[in-house]
Write a protein that holds these residues in place. Structure first.
Motif, PDB file in Angstrom:
ATOM      1  N   GLU A  75       0.813  -1.218   0.000  1.00 45.47           N
ATOM      2  CA  GLU A  75       0.000   0.000   0.000  1.00 45.47           C
ATOM      3  C   GLU A  75       0.848   1.270   0.000  1.00 45.47           C
ATOM      4  O   GLU A  75       0.391   2.326  -0.424  1.00 45.47           O
ATOM      5  N   THR A  76       2.074   1.179   0.467  1.00 41.19           N
ATOM      6  CA  THR A  76       2.952   2.354   0.540  1.00 41.19           C
ATOM      7  C   THR A  76       4.090   2.313  -0.471  1.00 41.19           C
ATOM      8  O   THR A  76       4.941   3.189  -0.467  1.00 41.19           O
ATOM      9  N   ASP A  77       4.087   1.312  -1.327  1.00 41.41           N
ATOM     10  CA  ASP A  77       5.157   1.163  -2.321  1.00 41.41           C
ATOM     11  C   ASP A  77       4.533   0.997  -3.698  1.00 41.41           C
ATOM     12  O   ASP A  77       4.346  -0.110  -4.207  1.00 41.41           O
ATOM     13  N   ILE A  78       4.139   2.132  -4.299  1.00 44.40           N
ATOM     14  CA  ILE A  78       3.515   2.164  -5.624  1.00 44.40           C
ATOM     15  C   ILE A  78       4.352   3.074  -6.505  1.00 44.40           C
ATOM     16  O   ILE A  78       4.466   4.278  -6.240  1.00 44.40           O
ATOM     17  N   VAL A  79       4.962   2.507  -7.537  1.00 45.81           N
ATOM     18  CA  VAL A  79       5.895   3.240  -8.390  1.00 45.81           C
ATOM     19  C   VAL A  79       5.308   3.377  -9.800  1.00 45.81           C
ATOM     20  O   VAL A  79       4.975   2.359 -10.425  1.00 45.81           O
ATOM     21  N   PRO A  80       5.179   4.605 -10.329  1.00 46.82           N
ATOM     22  CA  PRO A  80       4.613   4.772 -11.670  1.00 46.82           C
ATOM     23  C   PRO A  80       5.534   4.218 -12.755  1.00 46.82           C
ATOM     24  O   PRO A  80       6.761   4.228 -12.628  1.00 46.82           O
ATOM     25  N   LEU A  81       4.921   3.733 -13.831  1.00 48.51           N
ATOM     26  CA  LEU A  81       5.622   3.373 -15.060  1.00 48.51           C
ATOM     27  C   LEU A  81       5.381   4.481 -16.075  1.00 48.51           C
ATOM     28  O   LEU A  81       4.715   5.477 -15.805  1.00 48.51           O
ATOM     29  N   ALA A  82       5.899   4.289 -17.279  1.00 44.83           N
ATOM     30  CA  ALA A  82       5.739   5.287 -18.327  1.00 44.83           C
ATOM     31  C   ALA A  82       4.273   5.419 -18.738  1.00 44.83           C
ATOM     32  O   ALA A  82       3.479   4.494 -18.559  1.00 44.83           O
ATOM     33  N   ARG A  83       3.933   6.561 -19.289  1.00 48.17           N
ATOM     34  CA  ARG A  83       2.593   6.815 -19.822  1.00 48.17           C
ATOM     35  C   ARG A  83       2.608   6.577 -21.328  1.00 48.17           C
ATOM     36  O   ARG A  83       3.575   6.910 -22.006  1.00 48.17           O
ATOM     37  N   ARG A  84       1.530   5.972 -21.832  1.00 47.01           N
ATOM     38  CA  ARG A  84       1.413   5.684 -23.259  1.00 47.01           C
ATOM     39  C   ARG A  84       0.071   6.199 -23.777  1.00 47.01           C
ATOM     40  O   ARG A  84      -0.921   6.209 -23.047  1.00 47.01           O
ATOM     41  N   PRO A  85       0.000   6.602 -25.050  1.00 49.36           N
ATOM     42  CA  PRO A  85      -1.299   6.960 -25.645  1.00 49.36           C
ATOM     43  C   PRO A  85      -2.222   5.739 -25.673  1.00 49.36           C
ATOM     44  O   PRO A  85      -1.765   4.614 -25.878  1.00 49.36           O
ATOM     45  N   THR A  86      -3.510   5.962 -25.482  1.00 47.95           N
ATOM     46  CA  THR A  86      -4.482   4.881 -25.539  1.00 47.95           C
ATOM     47  C   THR A  86      -4.856   4.575 -26.984  1.00 47.95           C
ATOM     48  O   THR A  86      -5.371   5.457 -27.677  1.00 47.95           O
ATOM     49  N   PRO A  87      -4.601   3.350 -27.468  1.00 50.84           N
ATOM     50  CA  PRO A  87      -5.058   2.973 -28.814  1.00 50.84           C
ATOM     51  C   PRO A  87      -6.560   2.659 -28.761  1.00 50.84           C
ATOM     52  O   PRO A  87      -6.970   1.500 -28.680  1.00 50.84           O
ATOM     53  N   GLY A  88      -7.363   3.676 -28.797  1.00 46.79           N
ATOM     54  CA  GLY A  88      -8.778   3.525 -28.506  1.00 46.79           C
ATOM     55  C   GLY A  88      -9.568   2.682 -29.476  1.00 46.79           C
ATOM     56  O   GLY A  88     -10.608   2.125 -29.112  1.00 46.79           O
ATOM     57  N   ASN A  89      -9.105   2.578 -30.714  1.00 42.06           N
ATOM     58  CA  ASN A  89      -9.887   1.883 -31.736  1.00 42.06           C
ATOM     59  C   ASN A  89      -9.274   0.570 -32.188  1.00 42.06           C
ATOM     60  O   ASN A  89      -9.784  -0.057 -33.119  1.00 42.06           O
ATOM     61  N   ASP A  90      -8.197   0.131 -31.576  1.00 41.76           N
ATOM     62  CA  ASP A  90      -7.476  -1.066 -32.031  1.00 41.76           C
ATOM     63  C   ASP A  90      -7.163  -1.935 -30.814  1.00 41.76           C
ATOM     64  O   ASP A  90      -6.237  -1.654 -30.065  1.00 41.76           O
ATOM     65  N   PHE A  91      -7.938  -3.010 -30.634  1.00 40.54           N
ATOM     66  CA  PHE A  91      -7.752  -3.839 -29.448  1.00 40.54           C
ATOM     67  C   PHE A  91      -6.405  -4.556 -29.464  1.00 40.54           C
ATOM     68  O   PHE A  91      -5.779  -4.729 -28.412  1.00 40.54           O
ATOM     69  N   THR A  92      -5.952  -4.962 -30.633  1.00 39.37           N
ATOM     70  CA  THR A  92      -4.648  -5.632 -30.720  1.00 39.37           C
ATOM     71  C   THR A  92      -3.539  -4.707 -30.244  1.00 39.37           C
ATOM     72  O   THR A  92      -2.661  -5.108 -29.465  1.00 39.37           O
ATOM     73  N   GLN A  93      -3.600  -3.456 -30.664  1.00 38.15           N
ATOM     74  CA  GLN A  93      -2.595  -2.492 -30.240  1.00 38.15           C
ATOM     75  C   GLN A  93      -2.771  -2.108 -28.776  1.00 38.15           C
ATOM     76  O   GLN A  93      -1.800  -1.855 -28.053  1.00 38.15           O
ATOM     77  N   PHE A  94      -4.012  -2.088 -28.330  1.00 39.43           N
ATOM     78  CA  PHE A  94      -4.320  -1.834 -26.924  1.00 39.43           C
ATOM     79  C   PHE A  94      -3.628  -2.877 -26.040  1.00 39.43           C
ATOM     80  O   PHE A  94      -2.945  -2.539 -25.065  1.00 39.43           O
ATOM     81  N   VAL A  95      -3.778  -4.148 -26.419  1.00 34.97           N
ATOM     82  CA  VAL A  95      -3.147  -5.234 -25.668  1.00 34.97           C
ATOM     83  C   VAL A  95      -1.631  -5.132 -25.739  1.00 34.97           C
ATOM     84  O   VAL A  95      -0.920  -5.343 -24.749  1.00 34.97           O
ATOM     85  N   ALA A  96      -1.115  -4.788 -26.926  1.00 33.50           N
ATOM     86  CA  ALA A  96       0.334  -4.676 -27.095  1.00 33.50           C
ATOM     87  C   ALA A  96       0.914  -3.582 -26.204  1.00 33.50           C
ATOM     88  O   ALA A  96       2.005  -3.734 -25.632  1.00 33.50           O
ATOM     89  N   THR A  97       0.191  -2.480 -26.054  1.00 28.36           N
ATOM     90  CA  THR A  97       0.644  -1.392 -25.184  1.00 28.36           C
ATOM     91  C   THR A  97       0.690  -1.848 -23.732  1.00 28.36           C
ATOM     92  O   THR A  97       1.649  -1.568 -23.002  1.00 28.36           O
ATOM     93  N   LEU A  98      -0.334  -2.576 -23.304  1.00 30.24           N
ATOM     94  CA  LEU A  98      -0.343  -3.107 -21.946  1.00 30.24           C
ATOM     95  C   LEU A  98       0.819  -4.074 -21.736  1.00 30.24           C
ATOM     96  O   LEU A  98       1.496  -4.040 -20.704  1.00 30.24           O
ATOM     97  N   ARG A  99       1.063  -4.928 -22.733  1.00 28.26           N
ATOM     98  CA  ARG A  99       2.148  -5.908 -22.616  1.00 28.26           C
ATOM     99  C   ARG A  99       3.503  -5.215 -22.488  1.00 28.26           C
ATOM    100  O   ARG A  99       4.358  -5.644 -21.701  1.00 28.26           O
ATOM    101  N   THR A 100       3.689  -4.130 -23.228  1.00 30.54           N
ATOM    102  CA  THR A 100       4.939  -3.372 -23.143  1.00 30.54           C
ATOM    103  C   THR A 100       5.160  -2.828 -21.740  1.00 30.54           C
ATOM    104  O   THR A 100       6.259  -2.919 -21.171  1.00 30.54           O
ATOM    105  N   LEU A 101       4.102  -2.284 -21.137  1.00 30.89           N
ATOM    106  CA  LEU A 101       4.215  -1.732 -19.787  1.00 30.89           C
ATOM    107  C   LEU A 101       4.460  -2.847 -18.761  1.00 30.89           C
ATOM    108  O   LEU A 101       5.242  -2.669 -17.820  1.00 30.89           O
TER     109      LEU A 101
END
Length: 308
Positions: free
Chosen positions: A20-46
């Motif tokens: 609860e006290t150790d939460i570290v941000p990762l990089a921010r990425r644009p949301t691929p709002g219209n492409d689920f394959t790219q949406f998943v790929a962005t999550l996988r990268t993070l």
């Protein structure tokens, strides 16, 4: 360790949570709002950036999961809208996934790490562009399995008149499909709508509040009407839930005078009397969605471990 995400229409924010006290941000990425394959790929990268295998993934998202079907409604993320998103992401990514509404994550963050610490029942209210909310009881999100608890912004509840002397209030159409919802007049756009209704003048919400603080009579009239409309539904919500603190987020929460006035109006209308502020500014001002998702994910991961 879990990886949490805060997903909006324009950006995906990630974070690594070990406690609860150790939460570290990762990089921010644009949301691929219209492409689920790219949406998943962005999550996988993070996820890969975390550097180790997480116990689960948790998501704060601008949408609502139907508790019966687990289908997500998320109008601003078309590739996720209408999906059983948790199941789809578990299949694609190979980890247990938890999906929660962004207002619910805000409430969880405030209950565990913000203004709600030490309170058994916390109602987190959003006064932003529109109106939202979430409910946490005994450290647990009521909507953990999806649902609409805390959505005080919706339902045909707005009074037909408000202010002294009374002003007639139209039953404005709401995006949820109903009329007369708090969402139509309670957020920043709603305050602007009321000022236009009462004075036939277009001003931004920030300008209206600034004029009110400076003693402007037309702005004061608008705020009187606003308080007459918003404080009764919020007071009713407090009575029904038994909340003993109401942290408020969203743009309108940046005005301390507005929150102080709303607090006074609500406390006059509730059954239980408090000699301290009840409606207060949120304390998790940076990334509350990400923090709330992380807290939900940590609880979820513990439950998975206990059940194993």
């Amino acid at each position: 360790m879990i990886v949490s995400f805060d997903i909006g229409g324009s950006a995906i924010k990630g974070g690594i949570a070990r406690s609860e006290t150790d939460i570290v941000p990762l990089a921010r990425r644009p949301t691929p709002g219209n492409d689920f394959t790219q949406f998943v790929a962005t999550l996988r990268t993070l996820i890969n950036e975390a550097g180790e295998r997480p116990d689960c993934l948790s998501f704060s998202i601008a949408g609502v999961v139907d508790p019966d079907t687990q289908v997500l409604t998320a109008a601003n993320i078309p590739c996720a809208h209408g999906r059983k998103l948790a199941a789809d992401l578990e299949t694609e990514l190979g980890y247990p996934c938890l999906i929660a509404n962004d207002a619910d994550c805000f409430a969880m963050a405030e209950a565990m790490s913000g203004a709600g610490r030490g309170h058994r029942i916390v109602f987190g209210a959003i006064l932003g562009t529109g109106v939202g909310g979430g409910l946490v009881a005994n450290g647990r999100l009521v909507n953990a399995a999806g649902g609409f608890a805390g959505e005080w912004g919706h339902g045909p509840i707005i009074a037909a008149t408000a202010g002294t002397p009374p002003t007639a209030i139209p039953a404005y159409s709401c995006a949820c499909g109903q009329k007369g919802c708090v969402d139509t007049i309670g957020g920043a756009r709603g305050l602007e709508r009321l000022h236009k209704l009462v004075h036939d003048i277009d001003l931004r919400s920030e300008e209206i509040i600034d004029l009110w603080v400076k003693g402007d009579e037309p702005a004061a009239r608008t705020l009187d009407v606003y308080m007459d409309l918003v404080s009764p539904p919020l007071a009713l919500t407090v009575n029904i839930t038994g909340a003993t603190i109401v942290p408020v987020g969203g743009g309108l929460s940046n005005s301390a005078p507005l929150l102080a006035r709303l607090d006074a109006e609500v406390r006059q209308r509730i059954l239980r009397k408090f000699d301290r502020p009840l409606v207060v500014a949120s304390q998790c001002r940076v990334e509350p969605g990400l923090i709330g998702a992380a807290l939900l994910g940590l609880n979820f991961a513990r439950e998975l471990t206990d059940a194993a």
